[in-house]
Motif scaffolding. Structure first.
Motif, PDB file in Angstrom:
ATOM      1  N   ARG A  26    -102.649   7.815  47.502  1.00 45.38           N
ATOM      2  CA  ARG A  26    -102.188   9.022  48.177  1.00 45.38           C
ATOM      3  C   ARG A  26    -100.710   8.919  48.510  1.00 45.38           C
ATOM      4  N   ALA A  27    -100.239   7.728  48.787  1.00 45.06           N
ATOM      5  CA  ALA A  27     -98.835   7.535  49.143  1.00 45.06           C
ATOM      6  C   ALA A  27     -97.917   7.974  48.014  1.00 45.06           C
ATOM      7  N   SER A  28     -98.362   7.805  46.782  1.00 45.52           N
ATOM      8  CA  SER A  28     -97.494   8.160  45.661  1.00 45.52           C
ATOM      9  C   SER A  28     -97.252   9.651  45.569  1.00 45.52           C
ATOM     10  N   SER A  29     -98.086  10.446  46.206  1.00 45.26           N
ATOM     11  CA  SER A  29     -97.880  11.892  46.171  1.00 45.26           C
ATOM     12  C   SER A  29     -96.881  12.348  47.231  1.00 45.26           C
ATOM     13  N   LEU A  30     -96.518  11.457  48.141  1.00 42.52           N
ATOM     14  CA  LEU A  30     -95.561  11.794  49.187  1.00 42.52           C
ATOM     15  C   LEU A  30     -94.223  11.141  48.901  1.00 42.52           C
ATOM     16  N   GLY A  31     -93.199  11.790  49.280  1.00 46.55           N
ATOM     17  CA  GLY A  31     -91.862  11.219  49.226  1.00 46.55           C
ATOM     18  C   GLY A  31     -91.238  11.450  50.583  1.00 46.55           C
ATOM     19  N   LEU A  32     -91.207  10.434  51.403  1.00 47.62           N
ATOM     20  CA  LEU A  32     -90.725  10.597  52.765  1.00 47.62           C
ATOM     21  C   LEU A  32     -89.554   9.671  53.046  1.00 47.62           C
ATOM     22  N   THR A  33     -88.777  10.039  54.025  1.00 49.23           N
ATOM     23  CA  THR A  33     -87.734   9.150  54.516  1.00 49.23           C
ATOM     24  C   THR A  33     -88.398   8.022  55.294  1.00 49.23           C
ATOM     25  N   ARG A  34     -87.630   7.018  55.651  1.00 45.73           N
ATOM     26  CA  ARG A  34     -88.176   5.922  56.454  1.00 45.73           C
ATOM     27  C   ARG A  34     -88.761   6.463  57.756  1.00 45.73           C
ATOM     28  N   GLU A  35     -88.070   7.408  58.371  1.00 45.55           N
ATOM     29  CA  GLU A  35     -88.559   7.999  59.615  1.00 45.55           C
ATOM     30  C   GLU A  35     -89.873   8.743  59.383  1.00 45.55           C
ATOM     31  N   GLY A  36     -89.980   9.399  58.240  1.00 43.65           N
ATOM     32  CA  GLY A  36     -91.225  10.094  57.909  1.00 43.65           C
ATOM     33  C   GLY A  36     -92.381   9.132  57.741  1.00 43.65           C
ATOM     34  N   TRP A  37     -92.130   8.020  57.031  1.00 43.94           N
ATOM     35  CA  TRP A  37     -93.179   7.010  56.861  1.00 43.94           C
ATOM     36  C   TRP A  37     -93.543   6.368  58.194  1.00 43.94           C
ATOM     37  N   ASP A  38     -92.553   6.159  59.052  1.00 42.45           N
ATOM     38  CA  ASP A  38     -92.823   5.598  60.372  1.00 42.45           C
ATOM     39  C   ASP A  38     -93.758   6.522  61.139  1.00 42.45           C
ATOM     40  N   SER A  39     -93.517   7.810  61.055  1.00 41.93           N
ATOM     41  CA  SER A  39     -94.369   8.792  61.730  1.00 41.93           C
ATOM     42  C   SER A  39     -95.794   8.770  61.171  1.00 41.93           C
ATOM     43  N   VAL A  40     -95.911   8.699  59.845  1.00 47.90           N
ATOM     44  CA  VAL A  40     -97.229   8.647  59.210  1.00 47.90           C
ATOM     45  C   VAL A  40     -97.979   7.387  59.637  1.00 47.90           C
ATOM     46  N   LEU A  41     -97.305   6.239  59.620  1.00 50.22           N
ATOM     47  CA  LEU A  41     -97.965   4.991  60.010  1.00 50.22           C
ATOM     48  C   LEU A  41     -98.377   5.000  61.476  1.00 50.22           C
ATOM     49  N   GLY A  46    -102.863   5.332  65.159  1.00 48.44           N
ATOM     50  CA  GLY A  46    -103.561   6.057  66.225  1.00 48.44           C
ATOM     51  C   GLY A  46    -104.963   6.482  65.826  1.00 48.44           C
ATOM     52  N   LEU A  47    -105.163   6.665  64.528  1.00 45.27           N
ATOM     53  CA  LEU A  47    -106.480   7.054  64.021  1.00 45.27           C
ATOM     54  C   LEU A  47    -107.356   5.850  63.689  1.00 45.27           C
ATOM     55  N   GLY A  48    -106.810   4.639  63.892  1.00 42.19           N
ATOM     56  CA  GLY A  48    -107.638   3.452  63.727  1.00 42.19           C
ATOM     57  C   GLY A  48    -107.238   2.485  62.637  1.00 42.19           C
ATOM     58  N   ALA A  49    -106.142   2.739  61.929  1.00 43.75           N
ATOM     59  CA  ALA A  49    -105.705   1.781  60.906  1.00 43.75           C
ATOM     60  C   ALA A  49    -105.420   0.443  61.583  1.00 43.75           C
ATOM     61  N   GLN A  50    -105.990  -0.618  61.028  1.00 38.75           N
ATOM     62  CA  GLN A  50    -105.879  -1.947  61.610  1.00 38.75           C
ATOM     63  C   GLN A  50    -104.749  -2.732  60.956  1.00 38.75           C
ATOM     64  N   MET A  51    -103.707  -3.029  61.741  1.00 40.69           N
ATOM     65  CA  MET A  51    -102.617  -3.881  61.264  1.00 40.69           C
ATOM     66  C   MET A  51    -101.886  -4.450  62.465  1.00 40.69           C
ATOM     67  N   LYS A  52    -101.379  -5.645  62.280  1.00 43.60           N
ATOM     68  CA  LYS A  52    -100.591  -6.297  63.326  1.00 43.60           C
ATOM     69  C   LYS A  52     -99.188  -5.695  63.327  1.00 43.60           C
ATOM     70  N   ASP A  53     -98.437  -5.940  64.394  1.00 43.36           N
ATOM     71  CA  ASP A  53     -97.082  -5.393  64.493  1.00 43.36           C
ATOM     72  C   ASP A  53     -96.204  -5.816  63.322  1.00 43.36           C
ATOM     73  N   ASP A  61     -91.751  -0.976  55.276  1.00 45.16           N
ATOM     74  CA  ASP A  61     -90.735  -1.337  54.286  1.00 45.16           C
ATOM     75  C   ASP A  61     -91.219  -1.015  52.871  1.00 45.16           C
ATOM     76  N   TYR A  62     -92.453  -1.375  52.572  1.00 44.80           N
ATOM     77  CA  TYR A  62     -93.003  -1.131  51.234  1.00 44.80           C
ATOM     78  C   TYR A  62     -93.031   0.360  50.913  1.00 44.80           C
ATOM     79  N   LEU A  63     -93.573   1.151  51.831  1.00 47.88           N
ATOM     80  CA  LEU A  63     -93.695   2.590  51.573  1.00 47.88           C
ATOM     81  C   LEU A  63     -92.331   3.275  51.494  1.00 47.88           C
ATOM     82  N   SER A  64     -91.439   2.932  52.411  1.00 45.33           N
ATOM     83  CA  SER A  64     -90.137   3.603  52.418  1.00 45.33           C
ATOM     84  C   SER A  64     -89.258   3.167  51.252  1.00 45.33           C
ATOM     85  N   THR A  65     -89.542   2.024  50.665  1.00 43.09           N
ATOM     86  CA  THR A  65     -88.798   1.573  49.485  1.00 43.09           C
ATOM     87  C   THR A  65     -89.367   2.180  48.208  1.00 43.09           C
ATOM     88  N   ASN A  66     -90.681   2.220  48.091  1.00 38.97           N
ATOM     89  CA  ASN A  66     -91.314   2.637  46.842  1.00 38.97           C
ATOM     90  C   ASN A  66     -91.666   4.115  46.762  1.00 38.97           C
TER      91      ASN A  66
END
Length: 84
Positions: A26-41, A46-53, A61-66
Motif C-alpha cells: 500500500r505504501a507504494s501507492s502513496l508519495g508523501l513528504t517525510r512529514e506526511g509519512w510521520d503523520s501516517v506512522l 495510534g491504531l495499534g501498530a507495534q514498533m519500538k521508538d 526513514d525507509y518510507l520517506s526515502t523510497n
C-alpha cells in the motif's frame, strides 16, 4: 511481499510493522513528504501498530526515502483558477 518493496536497510522491519494490518505494498501507492509519512506512522501507531521508538525512526526513514512525494505548492489566491 519482499519483492514488491524496494531494497533498503529497514525493508524487512517495514514489512513486519505494516503487515500487522494490511499489505505493505500500500505504501507504494502513496508519495508523501517525510512529514506526511510521520503523520501516517503516528496514526498507525495510534491504531495499534507495534514498533519500538528506534524502529519508528527506521520505518520513517525507509518510507520517506523510497516513497517520496512533494510538498503541495503554494497557491497565489490572486491568480489561481477557481479549481485550484
Amino acid at each position: 511481499m519482499r519483492a514488491a518493496m524496494p531494497e533498503g536497510e529497514a525493508r524487512d522491519l517495514t514489512i513486519r510493522v505494516c503487515a500487522q494490518c494490511h499489505e505493505p505494498q500500500r505504501a507504494s501507492s502513496l508519495g508523501l513528504t517525510r512529514e506526511g509519512w510521520d503523520s501516517v506512522l503516528t496514526k498507525m501507531a495510534g491504531l495499534g501498530a507495534q514498533m519500538k521508538d528506534v524502529e519508528y525512526g527506521q520505518v520513517l526513514d525507509y518510507l520517506s526515502t523510497n516513497f517520496k512525494g512533494e510538498a503541495p505548492k503554494p497557491i497565489n489566491m490572486n491568480s489561481a483558477s477557481s479549481i485550484d
